[in-house]
Write a protein that holds these residues in place. Structure first.
Motif, PDB file in Angstrom:
ATOM      1  N   GLU A 131     -78.730  85.179  81.099  1.00 49.04           N
ATOM      2  CA  GLU A 131     -77.472  85.582  80.482  1.00 49.04           C
ATOM      3  C   GLU A 131     -76.546  86.269  81.474  1.00 49.04           C
ATOM      4  O   GLU A 131     -75.330  86.109  81.420  1.00 49.04           O
ATOM      5  CB  GLU A 131     -77.731  86.487  79.281  1.00 49.04           C
ATOM      6  N   SER A 132     -77.114  87.051  82.399  1.00 44.52           N
ATOM      7  CA  SER A 132     -76.268  87.698  83.400  1.00 44.52           C
ATOM      8  C   SER A 132     -75.661  86.672  84.341  1.00 44.52           C
ATOM      9  O   SER A 132     -74.536  86.851  84.831  1.00 44.52           O
ATOM     10  CB  SER A 132     -77.073  88.734  84.192  1.00 44.52           C
ATOM     11  N   ALA A 133     -76.381  85.577  84.587  1.00 50.33           N
ATOM     12  CA  ALA A 133     -75.813  84.501  85.409  1.00 50.33           C
ATOM     13  C   ALA A 133     -74.658  83.824  84.677  1.00 50.33           C
ATOM     14  O   ALA A 133     -73.558  83.646  85.225  1.00 50.33           O
ATOM     15  CB  ALA A 133     -76.904  83.488  85.753  1.00 50.33           C
ATOM     16  N   LYS A 134     -74.871  83.474  83.424  1.00 49.21           N
ATOM     17  CA  LYS A 134     -73.835  82.770  82.661  1.00 49.21           C
ATOM     18  C   LYS A 134     -72.616  83.650  82.403  1.00 49.21           C
ATOM     19  O   LYS A 134     -71.503  83.141  82.220  1.00 49.21           O
ATOM     20  CB  LYS A 134     -74.431  82.280  81.336  1.00 49.21           C
ATOM     21  N   ALA A 135     -72.812  84.958  82.402  1.00 50.53           N
ATOM     22  CA  ALA A 135     -71.698  85.871  82.117  1.00 50.53           C
ATOM     23  C   ALA A 135     -70.601  85.798  83.171  1.00 50.53           C
ATOM     24  O   ALA A 135     -69.464  86.217  82.914  1.00 50.53           O
ATOM     25  CB  ALA A 135     -72.217  87.307  82.011  1.00 50.53           C
ATOM     26  N   GLU A 186     -76.305  78.939  85.478  1.00 52.33           N
ATOM     27  CA  GLU A 186     -77.626  78.926  84.850  1.00 52.33           C
ATOM     28  C   GLU A 186     -78.597  78.073  85.661  1.00 52.33           C
ATOM     29  O   GLU A 186     -79.773  78.423  85.803  1.00 52.33           O
ATOM     30  CB  GLU A 186     -77.541  78.400  83.412  1.00 52.33           C
ATOM     31  N   TYR A 187     -78.110  76.973  86.221  1.00 53.88           N
ATOM     32  CA  TYR A 187     -78.960  76.133  87.070  1.00 53.88           C
ATOM     33  C   TYR A 187     -79.411  76.911  88.305  1.00 53.88           C
ATOM     34  O   TYR A 187     -80.586  76.871  88.692  1.00 53.88           O
ATOM     35  CB  TYR A 187     -78.197  74.885  87.487  1.00 53.88           C
ATOM     36  N   TRP A 241     -76.625  88.484  90.234  1.00 57.01           N
ATOM     37  CA  TRP A 241     -75.774  88.434  89.040  1.00 57.01           C
ATOM     38  C   TRP A 241     -75.334  89.818  88.588  1.00 57.01           C
ATOM     39  O   TRP A 241     -74.822  89.971  87.478  1.00 57.01           O
ATOM     40  CB  TRP A 241     -76.525  87.715  87.922  1.00 57.01           C
ATOM     41  N   TRP A 242     -75.505  90.812  89.439  1.00 58.59           N
ATOM     42  CA  TRP A 242     -75.122  92.166  89.046  1.00 58.59           C
ATOM     43  C   TRP A 242     -73.599  92.320  88.968  1.00 58.59           C
ATOM     44  O   TRP A 242     -72.862  91.822  89.821  1.00 58.59           O
ATOM     45  CB  TRP A 242     -75.650  93.174  90.048  1.00 58.59           C
ATOM     46  N   SER A 243     -73.159  93.066  87.971  1.00 56.29           N
ATOM     47  CA  SER A 243     -71.759  93.489  87.881  1.00 56.29           C
ATOM     48  C   SER A 243     -71.702  94.981  88.215  1.00 56.29           C
ATOM     49  O   SER A 243     -72.718  95.601  88.561  1.00 56.29           O
ATOM     50  CB  SER A 243     -71.208  93.193  86.486  1.00 56.29           C
ATOM     51  N   TRP A 244     -70.523  95.583  88.075  1.00 49.98           N
ATOM     52  CA  TRP A 244     -70.360  96.968  88.497  1.00 49.98           C
ATOM     53  C   TRP A 244     -71.297  97.949  87.780  1.00 49.98           C
ATOM     54  O   TRP A 244     -71.850  98.839  88.438  1.00 49.98           O
ATOM     55  CB  TRP A 244     -68.909  97.406  88.345  1.00 49.98           C
TER      56      TRP A 244
END
Length: 772
Positions: free
Chosen positions: A631-635, A647-648, A156-159
């Motif tokens: 939260e990082s997944a849902k973002a 989220e699942y 779920w990492w972003s830049w």
């Protein structure tokens, strides 16, 4: 006996000859993986790392010059009166990544500071100290990453997260790693081969399970993959790969390994496909993708097209990773067939890139009876020497270079794996790493080309990973004890006293002194699915470990406890509490067997209270919270449906893993929120059933209790949408002290843990499965 000795001598002679040939090949092939951007670009990239790490005034005191004509992985550091500006630190290096490693080497050993995954201690002296040192790394390659790290840590990492992590990679001197994404490429290839979007959706997994879909273990689980995530991943990878190359790192791109959607059988009825065997009892809709035999012409066509697209999209450093048989056995055991398979995979690569080097995980050879010495030799020898680079994936515990005659002469990288599933728990084999790298490097019969780390998940046991990476750069490192003593000073700052160093010396002699073959992997008692048959154990003296925690606590209470100190307090106190939970479990189960209801209820209550206390402790540090992961997944979601899907993915990966709990608890995390709402409710159900059995003079059925836990706790948790805190709460030092005193001094006598102190139980039988 004589025949066996003769065979061994022959293998040794072959290995020695291979080693010399490999050195010759390596000198040639490594020219292809040198930095492909200019010295000016690498210099600028290195200076940018320095500027991001330090305040402007400090950063401007460093000067960087890149000379690609220098020996690979080398640098010089100088600060003294002999130059025009004696306040400046001059860095001269062979590449951008060598320059950033030089910078960190100076910070770490001259300025006593530290940059870690969980934070930094950057209290530099007001006047930078003089230095005059030249380093030539003993490793030609310093490698980092496991194909599973994508899913267990990076999903779920972003830049911004990648930006910080690439900086860390550069500071550690990592020269080769993997490109994290490939689903955008496969989507385009599958469309070109006339698959529909619906058929592609049926094949590609959700983001939490990319790694195993790519290796052919599963298909479609956690999916379908949305176009928005595919586009996000593509855009992100362009930035990630580009930044790594600006620093002079090499990036290995994916190559075709033969795994395809099941619909290819209908599209190509005359081609030889095999259904991959069902992996870990996954249901049919998520199991058995196709495996296209590499000797089929269609393999070369698909593989060439995929690699052409990968190179066009992301450029190339001429290194390509392909693992056709990870947790999967080939169709036939014959040497001729295995040679043809290996030759076909490599030929597909060189058809597109004549300079191709095949990066292969050696994990498939570990404890797998299919891979006889002859089978291994046939598979590896089909590729020209030096054109296959093998990752000896878990050298600290299951090294394979010895039994494979140094991978039949192919160059290999000595890797420390250490962590499975990204689980928490203080565990490490420092002695094995220290001895293993030194002894392998000193043995001229081995075709060792580099060292590296290959954890399935990061963000735990940081000291161990920095130590292993330092072994790849520092040929003079001759004392693990001294290194860890200096590490404690760098981690907590120059005002740290002997107590901090003594604490880390104890950790080195206890939790980080594991040398066995038992399968711990973060599965202690309280974070396992409850059962009456759990067998807790430890490989070190718990009392001695607690003395280390006491030293760290007293230091933290009287000194300035920085963010790294607070992290370590939570981690070490968590380790202490799980020991108590193990002992409580043994005691309450003993009470159950003796039908002592009063004692059982006392220790059951204590067990549940300990889990509640543990959740309170974990809440005090942001790195031990469930909220940021969810939260990082849902973002990443653009719609409500996507938000539920991601989220699942995030929830089920760290709990049941598969739809019916196929690999339950493998990747679980000791995080606040997960303890309170997952581990604790499971144990409440289990202990309640045992209590009822005692009160009614009845018996228990573990399978029935497990089913009840699955229905009433586990399934509801993975489908829930409860919001969890993303910011810590509470005082770490005060909470750690309170719980340490409560659970080491104020509990009634408990049953000792088997294996403590020092005694080792008989290892359990080990199957060749990473998820045990």
């Amino acid at each position: 006996m004589k025949a066996a000795v003769l065979v061994m001598l022959v293998f040794q002679l072959l290995a020695k000859g291979f080693a010399q040939q490999t050195e010759d090949y390596a000198a040639h092939i490594l020219e292809h993986v040198r930095p492909q951007v200019s010295e000016v670009i690498q210099q600028q990239a290195a200076l940018e790392v320095i500027a991001r790490l330090l305040p402007q005034q400090q950063a401007e005191q460093f000067r960087v010059t890149i000379y690609s004509s220098m020996e690979r992985n080398s640098f010089s550091l100088f600060k003294g009166e002999e130059v025009s500006d004696p306040s400046e630190v001059q860095i001269t290096a062979s590449s951008g990544v060598a320059a950033t490693k030089a910078f960190y080497h100076y910070l770490r050993y001259w300025c006593r500071v530290l940059v870690a995954w969980e934070g930094s201690q950057l209290n530099l002296p007001a006047v930078l100290p003089p230095v005059n040192v030249t380093i030539q790394a003993p490793s030609s390659i310093i490698y980092y990453q496991n194909v599973c790290t994508w899913s267990y840590s990076f999903t779920w990492w972003s830049w911004p997260q990648w930006r910080r992590h690439i900086d860390w990679m550069a500071l550690q001197g990592i020269t080769l790693s993997l490109a994290p994404f490939q689903e955008d490429l496969w989507t385009q290839v599958f469309l070109e081969y006339n698959l529909t979007h619906a058929q592609i959706d049926d094949h590609l997994s959700g983001p939490g399970f990319f790694a195993w879909q790519r290796m052919g273990n599963i298909r479609g689980w956690g999916g379908p993959l949305t176009p928005s995530f595919t586009q996000f991943a593509h855009t992100l990878q362009v930035r990630v790969v580009g930044e790594m190359r600006r620093l002079g790192m090499a990036v290995a791109l994916p190559a075709f390994a033969g795994h395809l959607p099941v619909q290819f059988r209908t599209l190509y009825p005359n081609v030889s496909f095999a259904n991959v065997s069902v992996w870990n009892n996954f249901p049919p809709q998520y199991a058995s993708p196709l495996f296209l035999d590499p000797t089929e012409p269609l393999f070369a066509a698909i593989g060439s097209r995929f690699l052409q697209l990968a190179i066009k999209t992301y450029g190339t450093d001429h290194v390509y990773f392909s693992d056709p048989f990870n947790e999967i056995d080939p169709t036939l055991p014959s040497g001729k067939y295995l040679s043809s398979v290996s030759e076909a995979i490599y030929s597909t690569m060189v058809q597109v890139d004549p300079d191709a080097i095949w990066l292969l995980q050696g994990w498939m050879f570990v404890k797998n009876p299919f891979w006889s010495d002859r089978a291994i030799r046939s598979f590896l020898s089909a590729v020209p020497l030096g054109r296959m680079l093998v990752l000896d994936l878990q050298s600290e515990q299951y090294p394979q270079y010895g039994r494979t005659a140094s991978y039949a002469g192919q160059p290999f990288i000595w890797c420390m794996l250490s962590n499975f599933g990204g689980t928490l728990g203080m565990l490490g084999s420092v002695g094995n790493v220290f001895r293993g790298i030194r002894e392998t490097r000193d043995n001229s019969t081995y075709t060792l080309l580099g060292t590296g780390i290959t954890p399935e998940g990061i963000n735990q046991n940081y000291a161990l990973y920095e130590f292993a990476l330092e072994m790849g750069w520092n040929a003079e490192l001759d004392s693990a004890e001294q290194w860890f003593s200096e590490y404690a000073v760098a981690r907590y700052g120059n005002d740290s006293d002997e107590r901090a160093q003594q604490a880390w010396n104890i950790f080195l002699r206890t939790v980080y002194a594991f040398e066995g073959l038992e399968l711990m992997r973060g599965k202690y008692t309280f974070n396992r699915r409850p059962s009456s048959k759990i067998r807790p154990w430890t490989w070190y003296d718990v009392h001695t470990f607690n003395q280390g925690l006491e030293l760290l606590l007293s230091f933290a209470e009287e000194a300035s406890c920085n963010q790294l100190c607070q992290y370590d307090l939570v981690d070490a106190t968590r380790q202490c509490l799980q020991h108590t939970a193990d002992a409580l479990y043994l005691t309450l189960m003993d009470s159950f067997k003796k039908r002592d209801l009063t004692s059982f209820r006392l220790h059951s209550s204590l067990f549940l209270q300990l889990l509640s206390d543990l959740d309170v402790l974990l809440r005090t540090n942001e790195h031990f919270l469930l909220g940021p992961w969810l939260e990082s997944a849902k973002a990443h979601a653009e719609t409500t449906l996507e938000r539920h899907k991601y989220e699942y993915n995030a929830r089920i990966q760290i709990t049941l893993w598969g739809p019916q709990g196929q690999i339950v608890d493998y990747a679980n995390k000791q995080w606040a929120g997960m303890v309170q709402d997952f581990f604790l409710p499971r144990w409440r159900v289990f202990l309640g059933e045992l209590d009822q059995a005692l009160a009614t003079n009845g018996t228990i059925n573990d399978l029935k209790i497990r089913d009840k836990i699955f229905r009433t706790v586990e399934l509801p948790f993975v489908s829930d949408s409860k919001h969890y805190a993303t910011q810590p709460s509470g005082d770490t030092v005060r909470t750690a002290r309170t719980l340490y005193e409560r659970w080491t001094n104020d509990v009634p006598p408990l049953n000792p843990l088997p294996g403590s102190p020092g005694a080792r139980r008989k290892p359990e039988k080990r199957r060749n499965k990473w998820y045990n």
